[in-house]
Design an enzyme around this catalytic site. Structure first.
Site, PDB file in Angstrom:
ATOM      1  N   HIS A  88      39.378  42.217  47.389  1.00 45.04           N
ATOM      2  CA  HIS A  88      38.893  40.903  47.218  1.00 45.04           C
ATOM      3  C   HIS A  88      39.889  40.095  46.744  1.00 45.04           C
ATOM      4  CE1 HIS A  88      36.853  39.204  43.546  1.00 45.04           C
ATOM      5  NE2 HIS A  88      35.774  40.492  43.163  1.00 45.04           N
ATOM      6  N   HIS A 124      44.561  42.949  37.213  1.00 38.26           N
ATOM      7  CA  HIS A 124      46.026  41.437  36.624  1.00 38.26           C
ATOM      8  C   HIS A 124      45.887  41.146  35.535  1.00 38.26           C
ATOM      9  CE1 HIS A 124      42.393  39.073  36.567  1.00 38.26           C
ATOM     10  NE2 HIS A 124      42.909  37.907  36.143  1.00 38.26           N
ATOM     11  N   GLU A 154      42.134  33.298  29.737  1.00 35.73           N
ATOM     12  CA  GLU A 154      40.521  33.454  30.691  1.00 35.73           C
ATOM     13  C   GLU A 154      39.358  33.200  29.313  1.00 35.73           C
ATOM     14  OE1 GLU A 154      39.947  36.535  33.202  1.00 35.73           O
ATOM     15  OE2 GLU A 154      41.883  35.197  34.570  1.00 35.73           O
ATOM     16  N   HIS A 156      40.825  36.440  27.532  1.00 34.54           N
ATOM     17  CA  HIS A 156      42.022  37.321  28.338  1.00 34.54           C
ATOM     18  C   HIS A 156      43.356  36.274  28.038  1.00 34.54           C
ATOM     19  CE1 HIS A 156      39.011  40.153  29.245  1.00 34.54           C
ATOM     20  NE2 HIS A 156      39.554  40.679  28.234  1.00 34.54           N
ATOM     21  N   HIS A 201      44.228  42.684  32.353  1.00 34.68           N
ATOM     22  CA  HIS A 201      42.654  43.211  31.802  1.00 34.68           C
ATOM     23  C   HIS A 201      42.492  43.511  33.596  1.00 34.68           C
ATOM     24  CE1 HIS A 201      43.932  38.511  32.813  1.00 34.68           C
ATOM     25  NE2 HIS A 201      42.625  38.722  33.455  1.00 34.68           N
TER      26      HIS A 201
END
Length: 442
Positions: free
Chosen positions: A295, A338, A344, A368, A374
């Site tokens: 990803h 991560h 964020e 976050h 998270h």
């Protein structure tokens, strides 16, 4: 209240030098400030950058209007919008640090217009040094009929979630529906009205104190994909000529003021330049991603970025998670767990977010902050870890993120909001120890 959306005309392109007039001959040719303008108009320049900024970042537009803007602000008086906060804002609340998530704002119990319906969730940076941002949510149920607003503190990125809106600016009119965004430059007057029927209009706003939003560099991606410049739409000139009592509201260095005038300030008959509002349809975003394994970083979904003096470290990135194909082989396909130096603030416009299929609802929000871990909830982890890895299309989804290099400070309103999910952290409870010390994938 307008009853249609997207029936207006727009000019395509990002950062172009446009020219437009609503009456023939209203726009001077060959010069900016003639001795006498046609139709008895006044010439005026609106600058979005210092005069001496390099050509690539120099922004200004020439406006030809019924009255000069000095007639649109009379004696100011103090005004109060207690739910709209500005950085630095260290509100007195007792909520400790943590990963946070909210359900949508409750519908207003009283009559509120767009300006009155702004609710600040987080602030970051310092407006007095023109760095950072604020993340707001809005909910309203009335039009700004004779009320107008301009924000001297920063540009406004508006993300409707429920209900289409009409944004009437000095430079023209934009009809903006959910899955579209609108950008209103710093210092530009506007008002917002509702489109269609409904009980409540709801969405999000990012207030950018720093360098203006621009398109991110594509790097090795090349000349195409992501947000293509031709899909950004700037309105053609439109003006409002009315002689009625009106109010102009101003936000300046975190404080609010109001002035009374006897006419509409949206009186620009023609204009040319590159300092202008625009709208963008998120459905035209062309995502790129992994076509073999792993990803990629979420930065590949950046629509707009507000840069800083430190290359690659944004004041704000506006990132979306649109419909797309997942095809990576031998790969955990949702975003990985991560911790991040960036902070964020996320919202969901519609559908489901693939890493949080439960609890993160349209109109909801999450925060976050920097270095707080998270990632997918337990249900999402189990599903992604055991599903057959055939090509799958994520459909009927659109989430977004306001990401900043600065820590986002929670407001008292957000800390005490009744829709705060006390059980958000429980979504990771099912992620139990799987290690048993023997080789092989478990």
């Amino acid at each position: 209240m307008p009853d249609s959306v997207n029936s207006l005309k727009y000019m395509p392109g990002f950062g172009n030098d446009f020219e437009t007039e609503s009456l023939p001959g209203a726009l001077p040719q060959g010069q900016n400030s003639p001795q006498k303008c046609n139709y008895g108009l006044y010439a005026e320049q609106l600058s979005g950058s210092p005069f001496t900024a390099p050509r690539g970042t120099n922004e200004r537009s020439w406006l030809y209007r019924i009255r000069p803007s000095v007639r649109h602000t009379r004696r100011f008086s103090n005004a109060s919008y207690p739910h709209w906060k500005t950085a630095p804002c260290l509100d007195d609340h007792s909520l400790p640090l943590g990963q946070l998530r909210w359900n949508p704002l409750p519908a207003p119990k009283e009559t509120l217009n767009f300006l009155e319906g702004i609710r600040t969730m987080t602030t970051a940076g310092d407006v007095l040094t023109q760095v950072g941002m604020a993340a707001h949510a809005y909910t309203f149920n009335a039009d700004m009929v004779d009320d107008y607003f301009f924000n001297a503190d920063g540009e406004l990125l508006v993300v409707p979630q429920l209900g289409a809106i009409r944004v009437f600016t000095e430079m023209g009119i934009m009809d903006v529906e959910p899955l579209e965004i609108a950008l209103i430059p710093r210092g530009m007057m506007f008002k917002v009205s509702r489109i269609g029927e409904g009980d409540v209009w709801r969405g999000y706003v990012c207030e950018n104190y720093g360098a203006k939003f621009t398109l991110p560099d594509r790097g090795p991606i090349g000349a195409n994909c992501l947000a293509n410049p031709r899909d950004f739409k700037t309105p053609v000139a439109a003006y409002e000529d009315k002689e009625t009592p009106c109010r102009v509201h101003v936000k300046w260095c975190g404080k609010f003021y109001v002035t009374e005038i006897g006419h509409s300030p949206l009186d620009v008959v023609a204009w040319h330049g590159n300092y202008a509002p625009f709208k963008y349809d998120l459905r035209t975003y062309s995502p790129v991603g992994a076509i073999l394994f792993d990803h990629p970083d979420p930065s590949i979904f950046t629509v707009l970025t507000a840069p800083t003096e430190e290359a690659g470290t944004a004041n704000i990135d506006f990132v979306i998670f649109p419909p797309r194909w997942l095809v990576a082989e031998h790969t955990f396909r949702p975003p990985w767990y991560h911790r991040n130096i960036m902070s964020e603030f996320m919202g969901l416009i519609h559908g489901q977010y693939d890493a949080k299929e439960e609890g993160f609802v349209p109109g909801g929000m999450s925060l976050h902050n920097m270095m707080l871990p998270h990632g997918p909830d337990a249900t999402g982890f189990e599903k992604a870890s055991s599903s057959e890895l055939k090509p799958v299309k994520l459909e009927h989804t659109m989430a977004f993120m306001f990401e900043t290099r600065f820590p986002q400070q929670l407001t008292k309103f957000a800390a005490e909001l009744e829709t705060l999910q006390d059980n958000y952290l429980d979504c990771w409870d099912g992620l139990e120890r799987r290690f048993d010390g023997t080789p092989g994938v478990k």
